[in-house]
Design an enzyme around this catalytic site. Sequence first.
Site, PDB file in Angstrom:
ATOM      1  N   HIS A  25      15.418 -47.581  -0.296  1.00 13.17           N
ATOM      2  CA  HIS A  25      16.342 -48.228  -1.244  1.00 13.17           C
ATOM      3  C   HIS A  25      17.651 -48.587  -0.540  1.00 13.17           C
ATOM      4  CE1 HIS A  25      14.199 -45.637  -4.466  1.00 13.17           C
ATOM      5  NE2 HIS A  25      13.851 -46.892  -4.711  1.00 13.17           N
ATOM      6  N   LYS A  49       8.172 -43.741 -16.959  1.00 13.81           N
ATOM      7  CA  LYS A  49       7.739 -42.415 -16.484  1.00 13.81           C
ATOM      8  C   LYS A  49       8.908 -41.432 -16.620  1.00 13.81           C
ATOM      9  CE  LYS A  49       8.873 -44.671 -12.263  1.00 13.81           C
ATOM     10  NZ  LYS A  49       8.513 -45.638 -11.328  1.00 13.81           N
ATOM     11  N   ARG A  98       7.643 -53.566  -0.033  1.00 13.81           N
ATOM     12  CA  ARG A  98       7.253 -52.724   1.096  1.00 13.81           C
ATOM     13  C   ARG A  98       5.945 -53.234   1.695  1.00 13.81           C
ATOM     14  NH1 ARG A  98       7.586 -47.391  -2.462  1.00 13.81           N
ATOM     15  NH2 ARG A  98       6.482 -48.884  -3.757  1.00 13.81           N
ATOM     16  N   SER A 136       9.677 -42.789  -3.752  1.00 11.27           N
ATOM     17  CA  SER A 136      10.334 -41.632  -4.369  1.00 11.27           C
ATOM     18  C   SER A 136       9.299 -40.593  -4.794  1.00 11.27           C
ATOM     19  CB  SER A 136      11.139 -42.063  -5.592  1.00 11.27           C
ATOM     20  OG  SER A 136      12.160 -42.938  -5.232  1.00 11.27           O
TER      21      SER A 136
HETATM   22  O1  PNS Z   1      12.147 -48.365  -9.500  1.00 10.79           O
HETATM   23  P1  PNS Z   1      11.175 -48.957 -10.472  1.00 10.79           P
HETATM   24  O2  PNS Z   1      10.601 -47.860 -11.335  1.00 10.79           O
HETATM   25  O3  PNS Z   1      10.113 -49.764  -9.791  1.00 10.79           O
HETATM   26  O4  PNS Z   1      12.001 -49.946 -11.434  1.00 10.79           O
HETATM   27  C1  PNS Z   1      11.375 -50.663 -12.467  1.00 10.79           C
HETATM   28  C2  PNS Z   1      12.415 -51.340 -13.392  1.00 10.79           C
HETATM   29  C3  PNS Z   1      13.385 -50.305 -13.931  1.00 10.79           C
HETATM   30  C4  PNS Z   1      13.160 -52.373 -12.621  1.00 10.79           C
HETATM   31  C5  PNS Z   1      11.613 -52.028 -14.543  1.00 10.79           C
HETATM   32  O5  PNS Z   1      10.747 -51.103 -15.122  1.00 10.79           O
HETATM   33  C6  PNS Z   1      12.517 -52.624 -15.619  1.00 10.79           C
HETATM   34  O6  PNS Z   1      13.164 -53.612 -15.393  1.00 10.79           O
HETATM   35  N1  PNS Z   1      12.529 -52.013 -16.815  1.00 10.79           N
HETATM   36  C7  PNS Z   1      13.346 -52.461 -17.925  1.00 10.79           C
HETATM   37  C8  PNS Z   1      12.497 -52.995 -19.061  1.00 10.79           C
HETATM   38  C9  PNS Z   1      12.197 -54.469 -18.865  1.00 10.79           C
HETATM   39  O7  PNS Z   1      13.072 -55.294 -18.678  1.00 10.79           O
HETATM   40  N2  PNS Z   1      10.891 -54.806 -18.931  1.00 10.79           N
HETATM   41  C10 PNS Z   1      10.415 -56.143 -18.740  1.00 10.79           C
HETATM   42  C11 PNS Z   1      10.172 -56.466 -17.270  1.00 10.79           C
HETATM   43  S1  PNS Z   1       8.505 -56.742 -16.994  1.00 10.79           S
END
Ligand code: PNS
Length: 164
Positions: A25, A49, A98, A136
Amino acid sequence: MGKRYLIFMKKAIYPGSFDPVTNGHLDIISRAAQLFDEVIVAVIRNPDKKTKFSLSKRKKMLKNCLLGLPNVKVNNFDGLLIDYARLREAKIIIRGLRAVSDFDYEFQMALTNRKMAPEIETIFLMTDYRYSYLSSSFVKQIARLGGDVSALVPGAVVKELRRI
Ligand code: PNS
C-alpha cells in the site's frame, strides 16, 4: 479532440480497508503522491469483511507511516465510494494492481463505479514487483502463527500485530 485529463494538479482518492496497511500500500501511496497534488487515503469504516483492527487503529497506523508525505491525508468513509469522491470533489480513484489475479475484481469495481459516476476515472498503479505477492490477509495470518512480518509491513504495524 475529446476530453483531456490533466492528472497533475489534481486530487486523487486511494480507497481501501487497510487492515493493516502493508509495504505494498505504501508503495502505491508514494507513487500517487508524486503524480497528484493531493492524495486522500480513504479508509472504509465497515468493509464487507470483518476487520482485525478498528477504524481508528487502521487510520493511526497509516498516519504514522505517512508523516513524510505532506500531500497525503488519511480520512475515512462510509457508503458508496463514488459518493465520497463527489463529496471531496475528487475525480480520480487510485487502485493498486499486483498480479493478474487482481484484475477481475478491479475491472468489475472500476466499471461499476464508472456506470454510477461517469465523471470519475479509476487509475491503476502497478506495485513494485517486490510487493506483488503481498496482502493484508497473509500478513495477519503469518503474524498470528508467529512468523516474521518485518519485511512486509512498516515498523508501527509490526508492533500492533504483535499485540493481537
Ligand atoms: O482494500 P479493499 O478491501 O480491496 O478495498 C475495497 C473498497 C473499500 C475500495 C471497496 O469495497 C469499496 O469501494 N467499497 C465501498 C462500497 C462501494 O462503493 N461499492 C461499489 C463499488 S463496486
